[in-house]
Scaffold this motif. Structure first.
Motif, PDB file in Angstrom:
ATOM      1  N   PHE A  91      38.839  41.740  47.501  1.00  0.00           N
ATOM      2  CA  PHE A  91      37.733  40.821  47.783  1.00  0.00           C
ATOM      3  C   PHE A  91      38.216  39.838  48.826  1.00  0.00           C
ATOM      4  CE2 PHE A  91      36.522  41.984  43.379  1.00  0.00           C
ATOM      5  CZ  PHE A  91      35.281  42.521  43.671  1.00  0.00           C
ATOM      6  N   ARG A 108      41.901  39.763  49.595  1.00  0.00           N
ATOM      7  CA  ARG A 108      42.850  39.636  48.483  1.00  0.00           C
ATOM      8  C   ARG A 108      42.718  40.861  47.585  1.00  0.00           C
ATOM      9  NH1 ARG A 108      43.534  36.861  43.603  1.00  0.00           N
ATOM     10  NH2 ARG A 108      41.299  36.538  43.450  1.00  0.00           N
ATOM     11  N   VAL A 130      42.681  42.835  44.436  1.00  0.00           N
ATOM     12  CA  VAL A 130      42.442  42.458  43.057  1.00  0.00           C
ATOM     13  C   VAL A 130      42.828  43.601  42.120  1.00  0.00           C
ATOM     14  CG1 VAL A 130      40.550  42.032  41.464  1.00  0.00           C
ATOM     15  CG2 VAL A 130      40.672  40.767  43.586  1.00  0.00           C
ATOM     16  N   PRO A 138      46.206  39.298  31.468  1.00  0.00           N
ATOM     17  CA  PRO A 138      45.751  37.902  31.546  1.00  0.00           C
ATOM     18  C   PRO A 138      44.453  37.781  32.349  1.00  0.00           C
ATOM     19  CG  PRO A 138      47.617  38.284  33.003  1.00  0.00           C
ATOM     20  CD  PRO A 138      47.433  39.528  32.207  1.00  0.00           C
ATOM     21  N   ASN A 139      43.828  36.615  32.302  1.00  0.00           N
ATOM     22  CA  ASN A 139      42.594  36.399  33.068  1.00  0.00           C
ATOM     23  C   ASN A 139      42.848  36.589  34.553  1.00  0.00           C
ATOM     24  OD1 ASN A 139      40.830  35.856  31.027  1.00  0.00           O
ATOM     25  ND2 ASN A 139      41.408  33.685  30.948  1.00  0.00           N
ATOM     26  N   GLY A 140      41.893  37.191  35.210  1.00  0.00           N
ATOM     27  CA  GLY A 140      42.005  37.355  36.654  1.00  0.00           C
ATOM     28  C   GLY A 140      42.894  38.505  37.062  1.00  0.00           C
ATOM     29  N   SER A 141      43.263  39.365  36.092  1.00  0.00           N
ATOM     30  CA  SER A 141      44.189  40.445  36.427  1.00  0.00           C
ATOM     31  C   SER A 141      43.472  41.673  36.974  1.00  0.00           C
ATOM     32  CB  SER A 141      45.019  40.815  35.207  1.00  0.00           C
ATOM     33  OG  SER A 141      44.173  41.157  34.141  1.00  0.00           O
ATOM     34  N   GLY A 142      42.156  41.693  36.924  1.00  0.00           N
ATOM     35  CA  GLY A 142      41.424  42.823  37.502  1.00  0.00           C
ATOM     36  C   GLY A 142      40.807  43.763  36.477  1.00  0.00           C
ATOM     37  N   LYS A 143      40.734  43.335  35.221  1.00  0.00           N
ATOM     38  CA  LYS A 143      40.153  44.202  34.186  1.00  0.00           C
ATOM     39  C   LYS A 143      38.674  44.445  34.455  1.00  0.00           C
ATOM     40  CE  LYS A 143      41.209  41.385  30.773  1.00  0.00           C
ATOM     41  NZ  LYS A 143      41.910  40.282  31.465  1.00  0.00           N
ATOM     42  N   THR A 144      37.925  43.346  34.635  1.00  0.00           N
ATOM     43  CA  THR A 144      36.483  43.491  34.876  1.00  0.00           C
ATOM     44  C   THR A 144      36.220  44.316  36.129  1.00  0.00           C
ATOM     45  OG1 THR A 144      36.082  41.363  33.817  1.00  0.00           O
ATOM     46  CG2 THR A 144      34.357  42.204  35.260  1.00  0.00           C
ATOM     47  N   THR A 145      36.988  44.048  37.177  1.00  0.00           N
ATOM     48  CA  THR A 145      36.798  44.787  38.426  1.00  0.00           C
ATOM     49  C   THR A 145      37.000  46.284  38.197  1.00  0.00           C
ATOM     50  OG1 THR A 145      37.605  42.851  39.599  1.00  0.00           O
ATOM     51  CG2 THR A 145      37.517  44.897  40.833  1.00  0.00           C
ATOM     52  N   GLN A 178      31.039  41.233  30.363  1.00  0.00           N
ATOM     53  CA  GLN A 178      31.828  40.127  29.815  1.00  0.00           C
ATOM     54  C   GLN A 178      30.926  38.935  29.498  1.00  0.00           C
ATOM     55  OE1 GLN A 178      35.171  39.159  32.265  1.00  0.00           O
ATOM     56  NE2 GLN A 178      35.763  37.421  31.015  1.00  0.00           N
TER      57      GLN A 178
HETATM   58  N1  LIG Z   1      32.742  39.640  43.460  1.00  0.00           N
HETATM   59  C1  LIG Z   1      33.925  39.040  43.650  1.00  0.00           C
HETATM   60  N2  LIG Z   1      34.182  38.393  44.799  1.00  0.00           N
HETATM   61  C2  LIG Z   1      35.378  37.784  45.017  1.00  0.00           C
HETATM   62  N3  LIG Z   1      36.383  37.755  44.122  1.00  0.00           N
HETATM   63  C3  LIG Z   1      36.197  38.382  42.943  1.00  0.00           C
HETATM   64  C4  LIG Z   1      34.963  39.043  42.648  1.00  0.00           C
HETATM   65  N4  LIG Z   1      35.071  39.578  41.418  1.00  0.00           N
HETATM   66  C5  LIG Z   1      36.304  39.249  40.966  1.00  0.00           C
HETATM   67  N5  LIG Z   1      36.994  38.531  41.875  1.00  0.00           N
HETATM   68  C6  LIG Z   1      38.381  38.040  41.739  1.00  0.00           C
HETATM   69  O1  LIG Z   1      39.173  39.123  41.383  1.00  0.00           O
HETATM   70  C7  LIG Z   1      40.158  38.735  40.443  1.00  0.00           C
HETATM   71  C8  LIG Z   1      40.095  39.661  39.245  1.00  0.00           C
HETATM   72  O2  LIG Z   1      38.923  39.391  38.540  1.00  0.00           O
HETATM   73  P1  LIG Z   1      38.480  40.181  37.245  1.00  0.00           P
HETATM   74  O3  LIG Z   1      38.453  41.638  37.567  1.00  0.00           O
HETATM   75  O4  LIG Z   1      37.242  39.561  36.781  1.00  0.00           O
HETATM   76  O5  LIG Z   1      39.674  39.885  36.253  1.00  0.00           O
HETATM   77  P2  LIG Z   1      39.666  39.897  34.672  1.00  0.00           P
HETATM   78  O6  LIG Z   1      38.451  40.576  34.201  1.00  0.00           O
HETATM   79  O7  LIG Z   1      40.917  40.636  34.331  1.00  0.00           O
HETATM   80  O8  LIG Z   1      39.738  38.477  34.238  1.00  0.00           O
HETATM   81  C9  LIG Z   1      39.896  37.295  40.095  1.00  0.00           C
HETATM   82  O9  LIG Z   1      40.821  36.496  40.784  1.00  0.00           O
HETATM   83  C10 LIG Z   1      38.500  37.041  40.615  1.00  0.00           C
HETATM   84  O10 LIG Z   1      38.389  35.735  41.082  1.00  0.00           O
END
Ligand SMILES: Nc1ncnc2c1ncn2[C@@H]1O[C@H](COP(=O)(O)OP(=O)(O)O)[C@@H](O)[C@H]1O
Ligand SMILES: [Mg+2]
Lengths: 310, 393
Positions: free
Chosen positions: A18, A21, A23, A42-49, A88
């Protein structure tokens, strides 16, 4: 279905950035059908992505793979029919009642009897009596059950649950996990992200991801064994002082307090034992070697990945 | 929440319900539509706005704004080809009030031009006009104006006598002191009293529909994104076209309700006639409503948040008010503005609604504006469907 019919998710080399950066970095994973696969980090590790890539909501910059035998890049529409995704953040319509939300989902997926399906699901969720309440007015635990109900309603083969138990009380969490096991027993594949260690123990397999890198995967035992970590547990007085003295010593990769004890771990047994030797004879401190817990392994992995990737 | 009010975890297997594969498009659109209806029903503020807006606007726009017309599209019904007739026409044209676009020789053609709104002004020179003038019979020069746009029509009519007189004096048809050798018989068609409420009410139907329809749909997609519901909607097997139909159809009914209210008040309170076919009016109003909804929906697929959606709606709404012929006579606008006006649905709908209500126009007369509306609608829908983001990238 494809040749790998025993595999529900099979992806290789997924990457996603993104704004420059990265992710998710070169992530590969396989999930067996009918298993519960825990996705930790941990939070922000890329699980949701990663989960969004799996269900076609995000396009990976590179990488390929299949989900339920369908190509994640080309067959997103087919994957959507067979996958239930629990986001989430609560993403049902807050201004629709529980029943209306379920009926909406049932109609979208083309269930022949949308009202009947919603009614059955309300019964199964134990929501009877609350079905006319607006979804936005339900309490956290009920919202989460309703969301799970909505994504299991169209009989998916794969559930993607993104931190489904965050912010839910322990009893609701336990009920929720019983439910997930019941669903898996019926043949569903479940990929669930979490950052609770006790939930990891309830998964058939886990993967640990930090800063977009998949650092370890396998059963809990395998992950612990592969870490090659030696852990000493110390109990006694002035553990705080001990923490600061041990941190950074050669061979000591991690010092972490656990309740009234301290876990001191390292991968190089000889160096670790040499470093702690002066304190082992200190009176008032009791040392014994123990097998590392999952948490020890993750904290150590995370510490190491922070040095490598940040 | 307390642990007490929670039942034991679910019992029994998930009940399996059959899935229908046929008519997927209709079914999914229907699912979306029902959902939108329920949400609209729960949104009391919007609902109040739907009713309050037309009533308020009707009261506010009591009087129209006066302006001088310019290059009014005109036609001449020439029943004799004489020097005098040519002189009069040239004199009229030289004033820049009128522009003669059509020269016809048949009364029916003449009537149709006025009815379809192709011209707002018509001059009829009867047979044997020149001879009657020479004989001193004082024949009548018939002038017809489309007074559904009373501002434009009355100013043009008022100036007529003077223009003709000056021109003829110049051509030595009349001596000094001037005495008109013929009589100008002006006939304000369709709105003889030049009453502005007759003009304003049909115009208001159009502007109010533009405003409300635009805003409702302009917010619809961004609202789902901001509330987070878009993420789960996108993870379900629904196509952009189906989302669009589901979000547009409920508001067609809302638009209908508004149009009904305004026309009802107009007829009941201001005595505006509905000369044409009510069914045709309803049909073309539906087309106009859908066109605006599509444009609003398109806005909502290109903006990032609800504030931008509102701003962009206003960007579209203002020119609609100013350049459609609602505020100022269309014929009086500079050419570039007329071109812009032709691209706005309101311009076409104003012609349609005025023509049907005040002139009793038929589909025949309104073909061009109907096609223009349909084209604008399809254009907007195509953009919306292609712009709709199917992923969260
Ligand atoms: N649509 C997006 N645009 C920019 N940055 C994003 C977007 N989605 C997620 N991020 C960034 O990607 C990183 C991983 O996010 P995420 O996958 O939500 O992690 P997790 O679910 O493990 O907490 C985070 O730093 C978040 O800020
Ligand atoms: Mg997340």
């Amino acid at each position: 279905m494809s040749v790998s019919s025993g595999i529900a998710i099979d992806v290789k080399g997924l990457s996603k950035s993104f704004g420059g950066r990265e992710v998710v970095h070169d992530l590969s994973m396989q999930v067996r059908r009918g298993s519960i696969y825990g996705f930790l980090g941990p939070n922000g590790s890329g699980k949701t992505t990663t989960i969004r890539i799996l269900c076609g909501l995000l396009t990976p910059d590179s990488g390929e793979g299949t989900c339920l035998g369908y190509d994640i890049l080309k067959d997103a529409e087919k994957i959507k029919r067979q996958v239930g995704y629990m986001t989430q953040r609560f993403s049902l319509y807050q201004d629709l009642s529980a029943r209306e939300n379920l009926e909406f989902v049932a109609r979208l997926y083309g269930l022949a009897d949308a009202q009947g399906a919603a009614r059955d699901m309300i019964k199964r969720l134990g929501l009877s009596g609350r079905e006319e309440q607006l979804a936005g007015e339900l309490s956290g635990g009920w919202k989460q059950r309703l969301a799970l109900g909505a994504c299991t309603l169209p009989n998916p083969q794969l559930l993607l649950l993104d931190e489904p138990t965050a912010g839910v009380d322990p009893k609701a969490r336990r009920d929720f996990w019983n439910e997930i096991h019941a669903l898996a027993a019926e043949g569903l594949t479940v990929l669930v992200s979490t950052h609770y260690m006790d939930e990891a123990e309830r998964c058939h397999e886990i993967a640990y991801i930090a800063y977009g890198h998949l650092l370890a995967h396998g059963t809990v035992e395998e992950v612990i064994a592969k870490s090659a970590l030696t852990t000493y547990t110390v109990t006694g007085d002035d553990l705080n002082g001990l923490t600061s003295e041990l941190t950074g010593k050669p061979g000591v990769d991690m010092v972490a307090p656990f309740g009234t004890s301290l876990h001191v771990s390292g991968r190089d047994v000889a160096a670790l034992e040499a470093s702690i030797a002066p304190w082992r004879r200190t009176s008032g401190l009791h040392w014994h070697q123990s097998s590392p817990s999952l948490e020890d392994v993750f904290i150590e992995l995370m510490g190491r990945s922070r040095d490598n990737f940040q | 929440m307390s642990a007490v009010d929670r039942p034991a975890p679910a019992q029994g297997p998930v009940p399996i319900h059959a899935v229908r594969e046929r008519f997927g498009f209709l079914r999914r659109s229907y699912a979306m539509l029902i959902k939108e209806f329920i949400q609209l029903k729960r949104d009391r503020v919007s609902f109040a706005m739907i009713v309050m807006l037309p009533v308020m606007q009707l009261m506010l726009f009591g009087y129209a704004i006066n302006t001088t017309p310019h290059h009014l599209p005109s036609a001449v019904l020439l029943q004799e080809d004489s020097d005098l007739a040519r002189s009069i026409l040239k004199a009229l044209e030289n004033t820049a009030y009128f522009r003669f676009l059509y020269e016809v020789h048949d009364v029916d053609d003449f009537d149709n031009l006025l009815k379809s709104g192709k011209v707002l002004f018509g001059v009829e020179i009867p047979r044997g006009f020149e001879r009657a003038v020479r004989r001193g019979d004082k024949p009548a020069l018939l002038v017809a104006a489309d007074a559904t746009d009373p501002v434009a029509a009355s100013a043009a009519m008022g100036s007529l006598g003077m223009i003709v007189q000056t021109a003829l004096k110049h051509d030595l048809y009349i001596g000094d002191p001037p005495e008109m050798p013929f009589e100008i018989r002006a006939h304000a068609r369709y709105n003889p009293a030049a009453s502005s409420s007759l003009n304003i009410v049909p115009g208001l139907v159009g502007t109010i529909l533009t405003m409300t329809m635009l805003i409702f749909t302009a917010l619809s997609v961004t609202r789902e994104v901001e509330r987070g519901t878009m993420e789960s909607l996108l993870s379900m097997p629904i196509k952009p076209v189906e989302v669009m139909f589901g979000k547009i159809v409920p508001y067609v009914l809302v638009g209908f309700l508004q149009a009904f209210l305004i026309i009802g008040i107009g007829v009941g309170l201001f005595g505006v006639p509905v000369l044409g076919n009510l069914f045709l009016l309803a049909l073309l109003s539906t087309l106009f409503i859908t066109t605006n909804l599509s444009i609003g929906y398109t806005i909502s697929t290109v903006v990032q948040n609800q504030l931008q959606a509102m701003q962009m709606s206003m960007m579209f709404f203002l020119p609609s008010i100013l350049l459609s012929g609602f505020m100022f006579p269309f014929a009086g606008m500079p050419t570039w503005a007329q071109y812009v006006g032709e691209c706005l649905p309101l311009t076409h709908y104003l012609r349609i609604v005025r023509a049907i209500m005040l002139k009793g126009a038929t589909m025949q007369n309104l073909r061009f504006d109907t096609l223009a509306l349909a084209a604008l609608m399809l254009f907007a829908m195509t953009i919306a469907v292609t712009r709709f983001r199917r992923t969260l990238d």
